[in-house]
Design an enzyme around this catalytic site. Structure first.
Site, mmCIF file in Angstrom:
data_model
loop_
_atom_site.group_PDB
_atom_site.id
_atom_site.type_symbol
_atom_site.label_atom_id
_atom_site.label_comp_id
_atom_site.label_asym_id
_atom_site.label_seq_id
_atom_site.Cartn_x
_atom_site.Cartn_y
_atom_site.Cartn_z
ATOM 1 N N SER A 168 5.809 26.265 -14.426
ATOM 2 C CA SER A 168 5.746 26.399 -15.881
ATOM 3 C C SER A 168 6.634 25.363 -16.572
ATOM 4 O O SER A 168 6.546 25.173 -17.782
ATOM 5 C CB SER A 168 6.134 27.814 -16.302
ATOM 6 O OG SER A 168 7.439 28.108 -15.876
ATOM 7 N N CYS A 169 7.485 24.707 -15.825
ATOM 8 C CA CYS A 169 8.318 23.621 -16.370
ATOM 9 C C CYS A 169 7.434 22.455 -16.820
ATOM 10 O O CYS A 169 6.308 22.309 -16.355
ATOM 11 C CB CYS A 169 9.272 23.093 -15.313
ATOM 12 S SG CYS A 169 10.697 24.149 -14.983
ATOM 13 N N VAL A 170 7.973 21.623 -17.708
ATOM 14 C CA VAL A 170 7.246 20.428 -18.136
ATOM 15 C C VAL A 170 8.125 19.199 -17.910
ATOM 16 O O VAL A 170 9.324 19.216 -18.201
ATOM 17 C CB VAL A 170 6.847 20.515 -19.637
ATOM 18 C CG1 VAL A 170 6.150 19.228 -20.104
ATOM 19 C CG2 VAL A 170 5.924 21.705 -19.877
ATOM 20 N N GLY B 257 3.590 22.787 -17.164
ATOM 21 C CA GLY B 257 3.250 23.869 -18.080
ATOM 22 C C GLY B 257 2.159 24.796 -17.588
ATOM 23 O O GLY B 257 1.309 25.245 -18.350
#
Lengths: 200, 159
Positions: free
Chosen positions: B27-29, B91
């Protein structure tokens, strides 16, 4: 929040009780001996969390539940692909071969996640006298880092460190290895300590 | 060639050549900023959209504060403000639990705030590989601005 070695010891003991229960439940499900290690409790920098199991790009199967009730957090069970296949094979051994499809394999893994995390939480709940309930489980098959960063984001910690309680377990004779990672939400961690009369 | 792994909440900048890497984005960008005329690039690896607690000390953990921070750093290195473009990766929504979508789907919010922040700064997004339900590794080549994205079972692509 300032944690010292005493706090880590308390968490280790809690994790130990939870892991013992989880091992028993898994052992009953598989009808085989399951050994769980004494949990490793670590205060980790966020950047180090994706490296917990040998690197962010290692392919794994993860089953997660959110913890709800008096405290929040997340439990993530991780297996290598190979171990998850063996685990499923072991559980569905009695079923006719043509009835075993991908969907069934996934539901078996979800059920394993459900049983292991529920028993882990039950032990924690009765020890702390808190109501701790798991949501239904969800699974994903992907890079370890991608699953772990999602768990971190969901716990939405504003701190730059996070407590992780990790146990690895081995199903004897089957070479099945897995990990249980428990990440309590930092706010809930305070509640856990105060329920045990530990100052923080 | 220099290869810098940028961990969660971290950032790094390079000039002329080298690779900036984010491993296993869920979910990190990862947000890459680049000035192709000067060959100056920066990468930030954000975990969350917006800080809720104003005294947090690490701006590069959040999209809303991490992008302006990285912009300052590449300007300091000599990048031209008008030449800067962005590429964004990550994401994802790795898990789905019925009834808990709002809590779980941080990937989508990370992407949304990333877009808003870049728009406010007037930085165009010239390449992206975001969303879905799978993890990604990104490699940002500072010599030419190429970003390679790898995902399990999906091969490799260039943006």
């Amino acid at each position: 929040m300032k944690l010292d070695s005493m706090h880590l010891d308390v968490l280790k003991e809690l994790g130990n009780i939870g892991a013992g229960n989880a091992a028993t439940s898994l052992s009953q499900l598989l009808n085989q001996r399951v050994d769980m290690s004494v949990p490793d409790v670590k205060l980790l920098k966020l950047r180090d969390v994706p490296y917990l199991l040998g690197g962010p790009e290692i392919p794994v199967i993860g089953i997660t539940v959110l913890v709800e009730g008096d405290g929040e957090g997340q439990i993530l069970l991780l297996f290598t692909k190979e171990s998850s296949e063996k685990l499923v094979k072991n559980i569905v051994a009695g079923f006719p071969q043509n009835e075993i499809n991908e969907e069934m394999k996934t539901s078996v893994l979800l059920e394993v996640g459900n049983i292991v995390s529920s028993t882990f939480l039950n032990a924690l709940a009765s020890f702390t006298n808190m109501k701790l309930l798991p949501t239904v489980p969800a699974s994903a098959s992907d890079m370890a880092g991608a699953l772990l960063d999602t768990v971190l984001a969901i716990e939405a910690t504003e701190d730059d460190t996070i407590i992780t309680v990790i146990t690895d377990f081995i199903v004897q004779g089957e070479m099945i290895e897995g990990y249980l990672v428990f990440i309590p939400n930092p706010v809930s961690l305070k509640k856990i300590f105060s329920s045990l009369g530990v100052n923080i | 060639m220099e290869r810098v792994v940028v961990g969660i909440g971290e950032w790094s900048v390079l000039k002329l050549n080298g690779v900036l890497v984010c491993l296993g984005l869920g979910s990190c960008v990862g947000i890459a900023l680049y000035d192709s005329t000067k060959k100056i690039g920066g990468l930030v690896h954000i975990l969350l959209p917006i800080p809720q607690n104003s005294d947090n000390t690490n701006p590069t953990k959040f999209a809303s504060t991490g992008i302006p921070f990285l912009l300052e750093e590449i300007l300091r290195l000599g990048a031209g403000r008008q030449s800067i473009v962005a590429k964004i990766v990550g994401g994802s929504q790795m898990f789905s639990i019925k009834g808990r979508e709002d809590k779980i789907n941080i990937g989508a919010r990370n992407v949304e705030v990333t877009r808003d922040t870049l728009k406010k700064l007037g930085i165009p997004i010239v390449g992206e590989d975001v969303g879905g339900n799978f993890g990604r590794t990104m490699e940002f080549f500072v010599s030419n601005g190429t970003v390679k994205v790898k995902a399990i079972g999906r091969g490799e692509k260039e943006i």
